[in-house]
Scaffold this motif. Structure first.
Motif, mmCIF file in Angstrom:
data_model
loop_
_atom_site.group_PDB
_atom_site.id
_atom_site.type_symbol
_atom_site.label_atom_id
_atom_site.label_comp_id
_atom_site.label_asym_id
_atom_site.label_seq_id
_atom_site.Cartn_x
_atom_site.Cartn_y
_atom_site.Cartn_z
ATOM 1 N N ASP A 268 -49.051 18.417 14.808
ATOM 2 C CA ASP A 268 -50.015 19.235 14.062
ATOM 3 C C ASP A 268 -50.974 18.367 13.258
ATOM 4 O OD1 ASP A 268 -49.559 21.897 14.723
ATOM 5 O OD2 ASP A 268 -47.954 22.139 13.265
ATOM 6 N N TYR B 264 -52.089 20.839 18.970
ATOM 7 C CA TYR B 264 -51.319 22.049 18.722
ATOM 8 C C TYR B 264 -50.432 22.461 19.896
ATOM 9 C CZ TYR B 264 -54.630 22.203 14.873
ATOM 10 O OH TYR B 264 -55.377 21.873 13.779
ATOM 11 N N SER C 124 -48.785 26.571 12.849
ATOM 12 C CA SER C 124 -49.409 25.765 13.899
ATOM 13 C C SER C 124 -50.225 26.652 14.825
ATOM 14 C CB SER C 124 -48.323 25.027 14.697
ATOM 15 O OG SER C 124 -48.897 24.240 15.722
#
Length: 254
Positions: free
Chosen positions: A121, A126, A153
């Motif tokens: 992250d 992601y 996230s």
């Protein structure tokens, strides 16, 4: 005269104190263990290092885990702890290297997997983060910390619907977790469901703050007219001058 506590009792008392957030009491219980000359000395050192990490003293935790690794480089708890301390210090590359090494030695440690998700992250990767969090959840980390990280996230990735679904399920199991509720409201507001988000926020914050929060997300969404409306509403609802609401009104030229 009172009988001295057994190491088992001291350790259990320290863990109970840790679980309720009383780090001072936990430290007092763990410290005598390190003076022993049996396996409880190592357990005490590991417990104190973890306590230091849990309390956000990442630099001190890094020192503690590094000393433990000098004594035993194969100590998996210290490998993991060192990686998490590096992550807490913002040294993402070193943290990732350490956590990947830990993962290769023992692939099913959920704290290691969660740490690798956080590192991904921090690099805005992601999709990689989602994979690490998924593995963490499957490896025993099905708890509010990992769920919240995984959901946030998804929010950062712009997948608000997935975050909302994950957080709604989690709140059924953990209804007192305000972190989960706050992120659920963010996911809802990011999808333009401002009134629903306000209702969610109101379960943990004052009504004026809930409306102000929704207004700020509307501002981030580029929905300026809605943001103005919500900021004005929050200002009218606030029982006293609120500098946060005033600043937000200035953001939209009010």
């Amino acid at each position: 005269m009172l009988e001295p506590q057994s190491p088992e009792a001291q350790y259990a008392e320290g863990e109970a104190a840790r679980s309720r957030g009383d780090y001072g009491a936990a430290m007092a219980s763990f410290t005598p263990l390190i003076e022993r000359e049996d396996e409880w000395a190592l357990r005490g050192k590991l417990a104190i290092a973890k306590l230091t990490l849990d309390s956000g003293q990442n630099r001190e935790a890094l020192k503690a885990y590094s000393i433990l690794l000098e004594e035993d480089p194969a100590l998996i708890e210290a490998q993991e702890g060192k990686g998490l301390a590096l992550l807490g210090l913002g040294d993402v590359e070193a943290a990732r290297e350490q956590l990947l090494a830990t993962n290769s030695n023992e692939p099913s440690r959920w704290r290691t997997l969660n740490g690798l998700g956080v590192a991904a992250d921090m690099d805005t990767d992601y999709e990689a983060a989602a994979r690490w969090y998924g593995m963490a959840l499957e490896s025993g980390g099905d708890n509010p910390l990992v769920i919240n990280n995984a959901a946030y996230s998804r929010i950062m990735a712009g997948d608000y619907a997935a975050a909302e679904k994950l957080l709604q399920r989690a709140l059924v199991r953990y209804p007192k977790e305000d972190r989960l509720r706050n992120n659920l409201a963010i996911a809802q507001a990011r999808q333009g469901n401002y009134q629903l988000a306000i209702s969610t926020w109101k379960q943990s914050v004052e009504p004026a703050e809930a409306v102000n929060n929704a207004g700020y997300i509307a501002y981030l969404n580029g929905d300026l007219e809605q943001a103005k409306k919500l900021f004005r509403q929050a200002s009218d609802m606030s029982p006293r001058y609120n500098p946060g609401i005033a600043r937000n009104l200035e953001l939209v030229g009010e």
